[in-house]
Write a protein that holds these residues in place. Sequence first.
Motif, PDB file in Angstrom:
ATOM      1  N   ILE A 103      -8.239 -13.364  34.023  1.00 50.25           N
ATOM      2  CA  ILE A 103      -6.846 -13.141  34.421  1.00 50.25           C
ATOM      3  C   ILE A 103      -5.991 -13.633  33.259  1.00 50.25           C
ATOM      4  O   ILE A 103      -6.088 -14.794  32.847  1.00 50.25           O
ATOM      5  CB  ILE A 103      -6.474 -13.909  35.703  1.00 50.25           C
ATOM      6  CG1 ILE A 103      -7.299 -13.395  36.886  1.00 50.25           C
ATOM      7  CG2 ILE A 103      -4.986 -13.762  35.990  1.00 50.25           C
ATOM      8  CD1 ILE A 103      -7.058 -14.169  38.167  1.00 50.25           C
ATOM      9  N   THR A 104      -5.149 -12.737  32.714  1.00 50.87           N
ATOM     10  CA  THR A 104      -4.333 -13.108  31.570  1.00 50.87           C
ATOM     11  C   THR A 104      -2.947 -13.546  32.026  1.00 50.87           C
ATOM     12  O   THR A 104      -2.434 -13.103  33.056  1.00 50.87           O
ATOM     13  CB  THR A 104      -4.193 -11.933  30.586  1.00 50.87           C
ATOM     14  OG1 THR A 104      -3.666 -10.801  31.285  1.00 50.87           O
ATOM     15  CG2 THR A 104      -5.542 -11.574  29.990  1.00 50.87           C
ATOM     16  N   LYS A 105      -2.410 -14.492  31.252  1.00 50.17           N
ATOM     17  CA  LYS A 105      -1.054 -14.980  31.518  1.00 50.17           C
ATOM     18  C   LYS A 105      -0.063 -14.099  30.754  1.00 50.17           C
ATOM     19  O   LYS A 105      -0.361 -13.658  29.635  1.00 50.17           O
ATOM     20  CB  LYS A 105      -0.923 -16.421  31.055  1.00 50.17           C
ATOM     21  CG  LYS A 105      -1.958 -17.393  31.627  1.00 50.17           C
ATOM     22  CD  LYS A 105      -1.838 -18.762  30.971  1.00 50.17           C
ATOM     23  CE  LYS A 105      -2.941 -19.702  31.414  1.00 50.17           C
ATOM     24  NZ  LYS A 105      -2.879 -21.024  30.754  1.00 50.17           N
ATOM     25  N   PRO A 106       1.156 -13.871  31.322  1.00 50.30           N
ATOM     26  CA  PRO A 106       1.625 -14.296  32.658  1.00 50.30           C
ATOM     27  C   PRO A 106       0.941 -13.486  33.761  1.00 50.30           C
ATOM     28  O   PRO A 106       0.472 -12.370  33.539  1.00 50.30           O
ATOM     29  CB  PRO A 106       3.113 -14.009  32.599  1.00 50.30           C
ATOM     30  CG  PRO A 106       3.240 -12.885  31.625  1.00 50.30           C
ATOM     31  CD  PRO A 106       2.185 -13.106  30.591  1.00 50.30           C
ATOM     32  N   PHE A 107       0.903 -14.051  34.957  1.00 42.23           N
ATOM     33  CA  PHE A 107       0.128 -13.486  36.049  1.00 42.23           C
ATOM     34  C   PHE A 107       0.904 -12.448  36.837  1.00 42.23           C
ATOM     35  O   PHE A 107       2.108 -12.602  37.082  1.00 42.23           O
ATOM     36  CB  PHE A 107      -0.311 -14.599  37.010  1.00 42.23           C
ATOM     37  CG  PHE A 107      -1.042 -15.704  36.321  1.00 42.23           C
ATOM     38  CD1 PHE A 107      -2.352 -15.534  35.902  1.00 42.23           C
ATOM     39  CD2 PHE A 107      -0.421 -16.910  36.068  1.00 42.23           C
ATOM     40  CE1 PHE A 107      -3.020 -16.542  35.260  1.00 42.23           C
ATOM     41  CE2 PHE A 107      -1.083 -17.926  35.423  1.00 42.23           C
ATOM     42  CZ  PHE A 107      -2.389 -17.745  35.002  1.00 42.23           C
ATOM     43  N   GLU A 108       0.186 -11.421  37.235  1.00 42.46           N
ATOM     44  CA  GLU A 108       0.741 -10.438  38.165  1.00 42.46           C
ATOM     45  C   GLU A 108       0.104 -10.731  39.516  1.00 42.46           C
ATOM     46  O   GLU A 108      -1.113 -10.552  39.698  1.00 42.46           O
ATOM     47  CB  GLU A 108       0.396  -9.031  37.678  1.00 42.46           C
ATOM     48  CG  GLU A 108       1.295  -7.934  38.263  1.00 42.46           C
ATOM     49  CD  GLU A 108       1.003  -7.693  39.736  1.00 42.46           C
ATOM     50  OE1 GLU A 108       1.931  -7.829  40.556  1.00 42.46           O
ATOM     51  OE2 GLU A 108      -0.159  -7.399  40.053  1.00 42.46           O
ATOM     52  N   PRO A 109       0.852 -11.235  40.512  1.00 42.33           N
ATOM     53  CA  PRO A 109       0.281 -11.769  41.763  1.00 42.33           C
ATOM     54  C   PRO A 109      -0.687 -10.832  42.476  1.00 42.33           C
ATOM     55  O   PRO A 109      -1.785 -11.241  42.856  1.00 42.33           O
ATOM     56  CB  PRO A 109       1.520 -12.063  42.617  1.00 42.33           C
ATOM     57  CG  PRO A 109       2.595 -12.336  41.616  1.00 42.33           C
ATOM     58  CD  PRO A 109       2.318 -11.397  40.477  1.00 42.33           C
ATOM     59  N   GLU A 110      -0.301  -9.579  42.684  1.00 37.31           N
ATOM     60  CA  GLU A 110      -1.161  -8.669  43.440  1.00 37.31           C
ATOM     61  C   GLU A 110      -2.478  -8.400  42.705  1.00 37.31           C
ATOM     62  O   GLU A 110      -3.551  -8.349  43.317  1.00 37.31           O
ATOM     63  CB  GLU A 110      -0.421  -7.352  43.715  1.00 37.31           C
ATOM     64  CG  GLU A 110       0.767  -7.477  44.652  1.00 37.31           C
ATOM     65  CD  GLU A 110       0.332  -7.926  46.048  1.00 37.31           C
ATOM     66  OE1 GLU A 110      -0.842  -7.677  46.446  1.00 37.31           O
ATOM     67  OE2 GLU A 110       1.166  -8.522  46.739  1.00 37.31           O
ATOM     68  N   LEU A 111      -2.388  -8.243  41.405  1.00 39.88           N
ATOM     69  CA  LEU A 111      -3.593  -8.010  40.616  1.00 39.88           C
ATOM     70  C   LEU A 111      -4.491  -9.252  40.643  1.00 39.88           C
ATOM     71  O   LEU A 111      -5.721  -9.129  40.716  1.00 39.88           O
ATOM     72  CB  LEU A 111      -3.220  -7.657  39.176  1.00 39.88           C
ATOM     73  CG  LEU A 111      -4.401  -7.398  38.226  1.00 39.88           C
ATOM     74  CD1 LEU A 111      -5.265  -6.242  38.743  1.00 39.88           C
ATOM     75  CD2 LEU A 111      -3.890  -7.099  36.808  1.00 39.88           C
ATOM     76  N   THR A 112      -3.883 -10.425  40.605  1.00 35.93           N
ATOM     77  CA  THR A 112      -4.644 -11.675  40.675  1.00 35.93           C
ATOM     78  C   THR A 112      -5.390 -11.770  42.005  1.00 35.93           C
ATOM     79  O   THR A 112      -6.579 -12.126  42.043  1.00 35.93           O
ATOM     80  CB  THR A 112      -3.704 -12.885  40.521  1.00 35.93           C
ATOM     81  OG1 THR A 112      -3.082 -12.831  39.227  1.00 35.93           O
ATOM     82  CG2 THR A 112      -4.470 -14.191  40.660  1.00 35.93           C
ATOM     83  N   ASN A 113      -4.706 -11.439  43.093  1.00 37.42           N
ATOM     84  CA  ASN A 113      -5.331 -11.479  44.417  1.00 37.42           C
ATOM     85  C   ASN A 113      -6.499 -10.498  44.487  1.00 37.42           C
ATOM     86  O   ASN A 113      -7.585 -10.822  45.001  1.00 37.42           O
ATOM     87  CB  ASN A 113      -4.293 -11.151  45.493  1.00 37.42           C
ATOM     88  CG  ASN A 113      -4.891 -11.197  46.890  1.00 37.42           C
ATOM     89  OD1 ASN A 113      -5.696 -12.075  47.207  1.00 37.42           O
ATOM     90  ND2 ASN A 113      -4.524 -10.238  47.725  1.00 37.42           N
ATOM     91  N   PHE A 114      -6.307  -9.292  43.963  1.00 33.46           N
ATOM     92  CA  PHE A 114      -7.369  -8.292  43.965  1.00 33.46           C
ATOM     93  C   PHE A 114      -8.575  -8.772  43.153  1.00 33.46           C
ATOM     94  O   PHE A 114      -9.733  -8.626  43.567  1.00 33.46           O
ATOM     95  CB  PHE A 114      -6.838  -6.970  43.397  1.00 33.46           C
ATOM     96  CG  PHE A 114      -7.885  -5.902  43.282  1.00 33.46           C
ATOM     97  CD1 PHE A 114      -8.314  -5.193  44.395  1.00 33.46           C
ATOM     98  CD2 PHE A 114      -8.464  -5.617  42.034  1.00 33.46           C
ATOM     99  CE1 PHE A 114      -9.288  -4.207  44.286  1.00 33.46           C
ATOM    100  CE2 PHE A 114      -9.435  -4.638  41.927  1.00 33.46           C
ATOM    101  CZ  PHE A 114      -9.855  -3.931  43.046  1.00 33.46           C
ATOM    102  N   THR A 115      -8.308  -9.378  42.005  1.00 35.72           N
ATOM    103  CA  THR A 115      -9.389  -9.870  41.130  1.00 35.72           C
ATOM    104  C   THR A 115     -10.186 -10.967  41.833  1.00 35.72           C
ATOM    105  O   THR A 115     -11.423 -11.009  41.758  1.00 35.72           O
ATOM    106  CB  THR A 115      -8.798 -10.405  39.814  1.00 35.72           C
ATOM    107  OG1 THR A 115      -8.053  -9.370  39.168  1.00 35.72           O
ATOM    108  CG2 THR A 115      -9.903 -10.903  38.888  1.00 35.72           C
TER     109      THR A 115
END
Length: 434
Positions: A103-115
């Motif tokens: 997960i690369t910064k800055p974070f995209e919340p929905e993509l983070t949750n999916f990952t």
Amino acid sequence: MDNARIMIVEDEGITSAYIKKRLEKFGYIVTSISSSSAQAIENAERDRPDLILMDIKIKGERDGVETAYEIQNRFNIPVIYLTAHSDPKTLEHARMTEPYAYITKPFEPELTNFTIQMALYKHKTETKLKELVHYDFLTGLPNRALFIDRFEQALRQSKRNGTIIALLLIDIDEFKCINDRMGHDAGDVVLKDIAARIQNHIRDTDTAARLGGDEFVVILTNLTNPRDAETVALNIIVSIGKPFRFDVPYCAIGASIGISFYPEDGFDTQTLMKKADAAMYHAKENGKNTYHLYTGSNKTDSGDLRVLLALSLKFVAKHKGKWAPDDWIDFILELKKNGIVIQRHFEAILGTMLDTLKRFYLVQHPIGDIEEVLPLVCGKVVDFISETKGAWTVQDWEQFMGSIKSMGLEMPEQMSALLYDVVESVKALCSLCR
């Protein structure tokens, strides 16, 4: 995975607080936030989270990649890397630990949750596959392949730390009776129960495995006293010997256990297994439902031999060369009471030795009170066999007879021949008493 427990490893306070807030909004439980390698390993061991979000660049002697490698090896926790660096060198360094995702910064919340969801699902699937490959389907214990892997890991760790490992090879006595009289379904129930009983007597840091059929193995690590392995073996034997309840005729079973030790008995898996196996068969020959140490099965125990000879001399002196069957039974029970293990062929060889000792009382001899002299001579016999390891030359024998003569005991030819017969009998008993 609802309410999954996630640990954050991030040394920037603002970033870690933001991640925590987002994770909790998605319904995850944040077990802890670690800012260094040492703290991350400590928290992972304590909390055992379902997943770790690991910053590649963290404070401490080790970076996030090295920390993730240790956590994955020790605790089997999946790791997702957090990074602001997507350069090939950094990613190649991280790739060696086989992370579940980046997960690369800055974070995209929905993509983070999916990952995170995908990583949790992947780890769950892989865990089930590993169980099929590395665990026994019936008992749930590690199978032979996983046992070997864990044993080799334990050996490497013990070599570094200088600690003792005990290997307990367990074979179930009379298990065939269960399958023959009660059926294989009952046999499966008993095997699962045996596995549970074994696990009840070992620590979480130890390993119990099923090698196949009715054969099990236990690895005891970080022992400070080898006798602890004997305590575990005895507890397992007692536990397996307790009844198994069925609505069909009862079969009594037990366990024969062979024990070998690292580093005393060997330095590799194959050697230690072979020696534990030899000790286990020694236990079976000793009447089953007992344990035996490899070291005891292959070395002359002069203490046991002295006890054996002392009791034998006492028996011969008491009965003056004549004894009834009941006297013989009492004598054998006395040996067992004093820790002398009776094996196959033991009684025949013992009888020959007693007959030879009896003849000392019947010949004309110039060596004084035979009841005082024989114990001294037999003590020399034990020393001789222990020193020569049961294999002596003509010169060794001459030195031995010289040591008898130095005690002031002149032995005529007839008594020397009797003494030789005693030595041969004691030598034969060396491999048959513990």
